[in-house]
Design a protein around this motif. Structure first.
Motif, PDB file in Angstrom:
ATOM      1  N   ALA A 645       0.628  -1.173  -0.109  1.00  0.00           N
ATOM      2  CA  ALA A 645       0.225   0.001   0.078  1.00  0.00           C
ATOM      3  C   ALA A 645       0.827   0.885   0.099  1.00  0.00           C
ATOM      4  O   ALA A 645       1.743   1.642   0.444  1.00  0.00           O
ATOM      5  N   ARG A 646       0.315   2.507  -0.670  1.00  0.00           N
ATOM      6  CA  ARG A 646       1.671   3.411  -1.211  1.00  0.00           C
ATOM      7  C   ARG A 646      -0.011   4.471  -0.383  1.00  0.00           C
ATOM      8  O   ARG A 646      -0.754   4.546  -0.799  1.00  0.00           O
ATOM      9  N   THR A 647       0.791   5.464   0.311  1.00  0.00           N
ATOM     10  CA  THR A 647      -0.676   7.242   0.674  1.00  0.00           C
ATOM     11  C   THR A 647       0.408   8.239  -0.320  1.00  0.00           C
ATOM     12  O   THR A 647       1.458   8.063   0.639  1.00  0.00           O
ATOM     13  N   PHE A 648       0.390   8.862  -0.784  1.00  0.00           N
ATOM     14  CA  PHE A 648       0.318  10.438  -1.550  1.00  0.00           C
ATOM     15  C   PHE A 648      -0.023  11.568  -1.024  1.00  0.00           C
ATOM     16  O   PHE A 648      -1.231  11.523  -1.921  1.00  0.00           O
ATOM     17  N   LEU A 649       0.419  12.412  -0.831  1.00  0.00           N
ATOM     18  CA  LEU A 649       0.091  13.324  -1.352  1.00  0.00           C
ATOM     19  C   LEU A 649       0.777  14.915  -1.623  1.00  0.00           C
ATOM     20  O   LEU A 649       1.927  14.825  -1.537  1.00  0.00           O
ATOM     21  N   GLN A 650      -0.089  15.984  -2.344  1.00  0.00           N
ATOM     22  CA  GLN A 650       0.673  17.672  -3.033  1.00  0.00           C
ATOM     23  C   GLN A 650      -0.384  18.037  -2.573  1.00  0.00           C
ATOM     24  O   GLN A 650      -1.400  18.080  -2.786  1.00  0.00           O
ATOM     25  N   ILE A 651       1.062  19.350  -1.411  1.00  0.00           N
ATOM     26  CA  ILE A 651       0.237  20.297  -1.355  1.00  0.00           C
ATOM     27  C   ILE A 651       0.940  21.344  -2.187  1.00  0.00           C
ATOM     28  O   ILE A 651       1.624  22.406  -1.790  1.00  0.00           O
ATOM     29  N   ASN A 652       0.075  21.850  -2.933  1.00  0.00           N
ATOM     30  CA  ASN A 652       0.587  23.540  -3.449  1.00  0.00           C
ATOM     31  C   ASN A 652      -0.033  24.446  -3.577  1.00  0.00           C
ATOM     32  O   ASN A 652      -0.929  24.241  -3.678  1.00  0.00           O
ATOM     33  N   SER A 653       0.704  25.391  -4.416  1.00  0.00           N
ATOM     34  CA  SER A 653      -0.227  26.554  -4.503  1.00  0.00           C
ATOM     35  C   SER A 653       1.156  27.402  -4.573  1.00  0.00           C
ATOM     36  O   SER A 653       2.012  27.363  -4.416  1.00  0.00           O
ATOM     37  N   GLU A 657       4.921  29.373   0.905  1.00  0.00           N
ATOM     38  CA  GLU A 657       4.616  29.674   2.286  1.00  0.00           C
ATOM     39  C   GLU A 657       3.101  28.889   2.217  1.00  0.00           C
ATOM     40  O   GLU A 657       3.218  28.361   3.258  1.00  0.00           O
ATOM     41  N   GLU A 658       2.734  28.509   1.161  1.00  0.00           N
ATOM     42  CA  GLU A 658       1.276  27.374   1.080  1.00  0.00           C
ATOM     43  C   GLU A 658       1.999  26.010   0.661  1.00  0.00           C
ATOM     44  O   GLU A 658       0.375  25.335   0.106  1.00  0.00           O
ATOM     45  N   ARG A 659       3.242  25.853   0.020  1.00  0.00           N
ATOM     46  CA  ARG A 659       3.840  24.348  -0.329  1.00  0.00           C
ATOM     47  C   ARG A 659       4.049  23.456   0.870  1.00  0.00           C
ATOM     48  O   ARG A 659       4.800  24.063   1.786  1.00  0.00           O
ATOM     49  N   VAL A 660       4.107  22.098   0.271  1.00  0.00           N
ATOM     50  CA  VAL A 660       4.730  21.304   1.098  1.00  0.00           C
ATOM     51  C   VAL A 660       5.702  20.709  -0.121  1.00  0.00           C
ATOM     52  O   VAL A 660       4.961  20.272  -1.095  1.00  0.00           O
ATOM     53  N   ASN A 661       6.752  20.639   0.733  1.00  0.00           N
ATOM     54  CA  ASN A 661       8.028  20.348  -0.246  1.00  0.00           C
ATOM     55  C   ASN A 661       8.347  20.544  -1.926  1.00  0.00           C
ATOM     56  O   ASN A 661       8.093  19.945  -2.994  1.00  0.00           O
ATOM     57  N   ASN A 662       7.882  22.247  -1.643  1.00  0.00           N
ATOM     58  CA  ASN A 662       7.580  22.539  -2.567  1.00  0.00           C
ATOM     59  C   ASN A 662       7.166  22.044  -4.420  1.00  0.00           C
ATOM     60  O   ASN A 662       6.441  22.023  -4.927  1.00  0.00           O
ATOM     61  N   ILE A 721      20.855  24.088  16.305  1.00  0.00           N
ATOM     62  CA  ILE A 721      19.715  24.520  15.778  1.00  0.00           C
ATOM     63  C   ILE A 721      19.565  22.759  14.265  1.00  0.00           C
ATOM     64  O   ILE A 721      20.189  23.552  13.640  1.00  0.00           O
ATOM     65  N   PRO A 722      18.227  22.612  14.840  1.00  0.00           N
ATOM     66  CA  PRO A 722      18.016  21.564  13.496  1.00  0.00           C
ATOM     67  C   PRO A 722      17.862  22.195  12.374  1.00  0.00           C
ATOM     68  O   PRO A 722      17.169  23.034  12.633  1.00  0.00           O
ATOM     69  N   ILE A 723      18.319  21.860  10.820  1.00  0.00           N
ATOM     70  CA  ILE A 723      17.708  22.202  10.004  1.00  0.00           C
ATOM     71  C   ILE A 723      16.953  21.174   8.850  1.00  0.00           C
ATOM     72  O   ILE A 723      17.567  19.952   8.190  1.00  0.00           O
ATOM     73  N   TYR A 724      15.594  21.429   8.526  1.00  0.00           N
ATOM     74  CA  TYR A 724      14.652  20.394   8.060  1.00  0.00           C
ATOM     75  C   TYR A 724      14.298  20.846   6.774  1.00  0.00           C
ATOM     76  O   TYR A 724      14.095  22.425   6.049  1.00  0.00           O
ATOM     77  N   LEU A 725      14.250  20.101   5.543  1.00  0.00           N
ATOM     78  CA  LEU A 725      14.175  20.575   4.346  1.00  0.00           C
ATOM     79  C   LEU A 725      12.946  20.032   4.136  1.00  0.00           C
ATOM     80  O   LEU A 725      11.332  20.151   3.783  1.00  0.00           O
ATOM     81  N   ASN A 726      13.086  18.632   3.435  1.00  0.00           N
ATOM     82  CA  ASN A 726      11.744  18.074   3.135  1.00  0.00           C
ATOM     83  C   ASN A 726      10.558  17.080   3.920  1.00  0.00           C
ATOM     84  O   ASN A 726      11.766  16.778   4.654  1.00  0.00           O
ATOM     85  N   ARG A 727      10.031  17.271   3.947  1.00  0.00           N
ATOM     86  CA  ARG A 727       9.060  16.797   4.968  1.00  0.00           C
ATOM     87  C   ARG A 727       8.725  15.005   4.360  1.00  0.00           C
ATOM     88  O   ARG A 727       7.952  14.620   3.008  1.00  0.00           O
ATOM     89  N   ASN A 728       8.545  14.093   5.246  1.00  0.00           N
ATOM     90  CA  ASN A 728       8.358  12.461   5.663  1.00  0.00           C
ATOM     91  C   ASN A 728       9.108  11.721   4.319  1.00  0.00           C
ATOM     92  O   ASN A 728       8.769  10.997   3.133  1.00  0.00           O
TER      93      ASN A 728
END
Length: 807
Positions: A645-653, A657-662, A721-728
């Motif tokens: 099973a796979r589950t993916f999301l795309q949050i674009n704008s 500031e309203e994007r996730v993972n560009n 201080i950690p630096i985070y880039l892309n989620r999940n």
């Protein structure tokens, strides 16, 4: 337009098949009711099987069955788990034949269906796809954590069902979040399904009759959630004699009493379960001695048989949890505190009236009320707070069923739901430095109507065609923020507010929700099934944590937060072998989600008065393959399942500031590609039952720091201080665990006259003490290298011993 063409094509094809089948042999309709001979309880899911033509069905929720076969003389087998099967020689000559059956419990049954998700023939004969049924007798055989039989944990052994980790509330079904599951207990929805933050489920095993999980081809009568429906049905009270059951365990103890109040008219069931474990922490490590962890729940059901055609039932439920930790590690409020006290409770009631006009036509009406309340209290005088949230759910509905035509099973109904949401109210203590905050209440209403026809087109082809319509209204009193046009939603760009009076309509959503299930039998033991359903979800859980706590925030759809819409198609092949001793199935599915919900980086969810500025919506997709093989009879029974099973999301704008993972697709928090489950039960004699279950799954997604930088400010002592880039984009290690249990039952042949029956259950959870990772976190000590650490919830073997009794 596409949906209309799709349904017209199906109806045309159906009509062609009906017209092409000709007159054929005269058929007879066999119908009746199956009841428990001891208690008089109507038995749902009992198997009715015509031996000569290898055709069968199962009883519905009211114990009713109906079956159409050619006229003739047949042997009909009536059976259910743990009951003696009944064989009846029935001559079917008239157009309709009524046959009511009573089944007796069988304590000597060795070749019973010890663990199964349904009944033999059901997976082939039923039209529905993606449905699993668990009888409570089956659930009790699965090795339990700390001896507490757990309905929710048992579902994790089914294909397509996962969780983000041990000790978490809720389940994820076919790529859905935990709030996308509609969990019903006698038609009352539950907004939290766990005790003690996910360690145990809220369902008392002694009060539950059976459990049905619908994850594909969902019937039209259900709505309001985007992923699945978990329908938990409580037992009917014993209407013949007083009886009781219960158990004493290390974690909790329980007692159930049931019996008639007025002979053959009024009966009741009362089940109480409680856990008071604070004394265990007093003898533990010093750091844990101020910990509190206890709960209790009360389940009550009344049955009033008005006459032979009418009945009135009332189901009530109340639960309460208290959890205190000697630190603020679980607190979702940014407050320094030495301890946090978490409490949450559920109160629900269902009043249901059923009127059987005749043996084939019935009316049902139900009134449902549920209230869920969660609180977080920090007692420190300088930072003392009490944070409270709640949900009130009210539902009034009715339903009509008609089986007059043996080729059609018609159902229809309508309902209205009222929602009241208190997002969060923060009240400071008398000497606290914290400011009070009362977030505005949310009010909403939902109207729905549905129609469904289970249509037997030919002997080999059947369809369930359904259509549901729902309309959601966000109501006042409300204050709606208006933001600067052409830009992102942010707290600092509110240009005005608009106020709505109480009862005024703020925003409406709605539309059609078509449902379709098809079954084509390729002989008596093989069938192909397909399904499609659209679901709309107007009430949503908002959280920015890995595993949502029971104190997480709920919200209704609004002008800015749109309802989630899920479209799912599924296809399956089902095959039984050796007189249904073995069942095999393979299902594939694809799900598309509109308005999938996620959060902005660094979002404040709990105390945000402008929640729409902290959350994001986009597209989602989920797909998978589910394989399952079961052995139903014999001294060895069980199943093995594999899920990809796979589950993916795309949050674009348009706004960064309203994007996730560009704006790119990324896996969801609960994405686990591979899951393998195996369950086996060995019953060598009447007194001993041995059970094992094993699970292996891919690690869920995680977000690790890409790098770090060090601040040499003397006030913070050079923190990393950690630096985070892309989620999940990372994963924790794979999960695997073996459980074991052995049950010693009283010998039923030694003293058959004794009414007191007992058993001992010894179990081992996590037999080989594997330290499964719940999460990976980093130690950011000042002036030190960053260190990765693994958090394990159950890092060792957990033994338990439970004494069960029945009288």
């Amino acid at each position: 337009m596409i949906c209309q063409r799709y349904f017209l094509t199906i109806l045309f094809f159906a009509g062609f098949l009906v017209n092409s089948q000709g007159q054929g042999t005269k058929s007879t309709t066999l119908f009746g009711t199956v009841t428990n001979a001891l208690t008089g309880e109507k038995m749902s899911g009992a198997s009715v099987f015509v031996m000569e033509v290898r055709k069968g069905t199962q009883t519905d929720k009211g114990g009713f069955y109906i079956l159409s076969v050619p006229s003739g003389k047949y042997t009909v087998k009536y059976s259910s788990i743990g009951f003696k099967p009944v064989l009846k020689e029935i001559e079917l000559r008239a157009d309709q034949v009524n046959q009511d059956i009573q089944l007796e419990e069988d304590t000597k049954l060795l070749d019973e269906v010890t663990v199964t998700t349904g009944k033999p023939e059901e997976n082939v004969q039923k039209v529905e796809i993606g449905a699993s049924r668990l009888n409570i007798r089956s659930i009790q055989k699965i090795p339990a954590f700390m001896g507490e039989v757990d309905v929710m944990r048992s579902l994790l052994m089914l294909p397509g069902v996962t969780t983000v980790g041990e000790g978490t509330t809720g389940i994820n079904v076919r790529g859905g979040s935990i709030d996308q599951n509609l969990v019903l207990m006698d038609e009352a929805p539950l907004f939290n399904t766990s005790h003690l933050f996910g360690f145990f489920s809220v369902f008392n095993q002694d009060a539950v009759r059976d459990v049905t999980l619908q994850r594909g081809g969902i019937p039209a009568e259900y709505g309001g959630r985007a992923s699945s429906v978990l329908d938990v049905r409580l037992k009917y009270p014993n209407s013949e004699q007083f009886s009781g059951s219960g158990g004493i365990g290390l974690i909790s103890s329980r007692l159930t009493l049931e019996g008639p109040i007025v002979a053959k008219k009024l009966s009741t069931l009362l089940a109480v379960r409680a856990s008071f474990n604070d004394f265990l922490f007093k003898i533990g490590p010093i750091a844990l001695r101020d910990t509190k962890a206890n709960f209790y729940d009360i389940t009550n059901k009344w049955l009033w048989t008005i006459n032979n055609r009418q009945e009135l039932t009332f189901s009530g439920y109340f639960s309460n949890d208290n959890f205190k930790i000697p630190s603020d590690s679980l607190s979702s409020v940014d407050v320094n505190a030495s301890s946090s006290l978490f409490g949450y409770r559920t109160a629900s009631g269902t009043l249901r009236w059923q009127f059987n006009v005749n043996d084939k036509v019935s009316w049902e009406a139900a009134a449902v009320l549920t209230n869920y309340r969660a609180s977080t209290m920090i007692p420190d005088s300088a930072n003392a707070i009490d944070l409270v949230s709640s949900i009130t759910y009210q539902n009034l509905k009715f339903q009509y069923s008609n089986r007059t035509n043996p080729r059609h099973f018609l159902k229809g109904g309508a309902g209205v739901i009222g929602y009241g949401v208190q997002p969060n109210t923060l009240t400071p203590g008398p000497y606290s430095n914290i400011l009070p905050l009362d977030i505005e209440r949310e009010h909403a209403a939902e109207f729905s109507a549905f129609a469904e026809d289970e249509w037997k087109l030919t002997d080999n082809f059947s369809a369930v065609i359904g259509l549901r319509y729902s309309q959601f209204l966000r109501l006042g009193a409300a204050t709606i923020n208006r933001y600067a046009p052409g830009g992102p939603l942010a707290e600092d760009v509110v240009i005005e507010t608009e106020t709505y009076d109480k009862g005024a309509v703020v925003k409406t959503y709605g539309g059609l929700e078509p449902r379709l299930a098809l079954r084509w039998t390729l002989g008596a033991t093989t069938s192909v099934k397909a399904g499609y359903n659209r679901m709309r979800q107007y009430l949503q859980l908002v959280s920015n944590t890995t595993a949502a706590l029971p104190t997480a925030r709920w919200t209704t759809s609004s002008p800015y937060i749109k309802p989630q819409i899920a479209d799912q198609v599924s296809l399956g092949l089902f095959k039984n072998l050796k007189n249904d001793m073995y069942e095999t199935s393979a299902e594939v599915y694809y799900k598309k989600i509109q308005n999938a919900l996620d959060y902005k980086d660094g979002a404040d969810i709990v105390l945000n008065e402008k929640l729409e500025t902290a959350v994001l919506q986009g597209d989602g997709r989920a797909y998978g393959l589910e394989l399952m093989a079961k052995k139903n009879t014999g001294f060895w029974t069980g199943w093995v399942s594999y899920t990809y099973a796979r589950t993916f999301l795309q949050i674009n704008s348009p706004f960064p500031e309203e994007r996730v993972n560009n704006g790119n697709w990324y896996p969801a928090n609960f994405d686990r590609p591979h899951t393998l489950n195996a369950m086996t039960v060995f019953r060598p004699n009447l007194m001993v039952t041995v059970a094992f279950n094993f699970t292996l799954s891919s690690g869920r997604t995680a977000t690790y720091p890409f790098g770090r930088y060090t601040l040499f400010d003397p006030t913070i002592f050079g923190a990393n201080i950690p630096i985070y880039l892309n989620r999940n984009q990372d994963r924790i290690p794979a999960y695997h665990r073996l459980d074991f249990s052995i049950t010693f039952d009283q010998n039923p042949e030694k003293h058959p006259e004794r009414k007191w029956k007992n058993s001992w259950v010894f179990s081992l959870y996590n037999v080989y003490a594997h330290k499964n990772a719940f999460s990976i976190f980093y130690n950011l000590r000042p002036y030190a290298l960053t260190e990765a650490n693994k958090l394990s919830i159950f890092a060792t073997v957990f033994p338990s011993l439970t004494y069960n009794f029945k009288f």
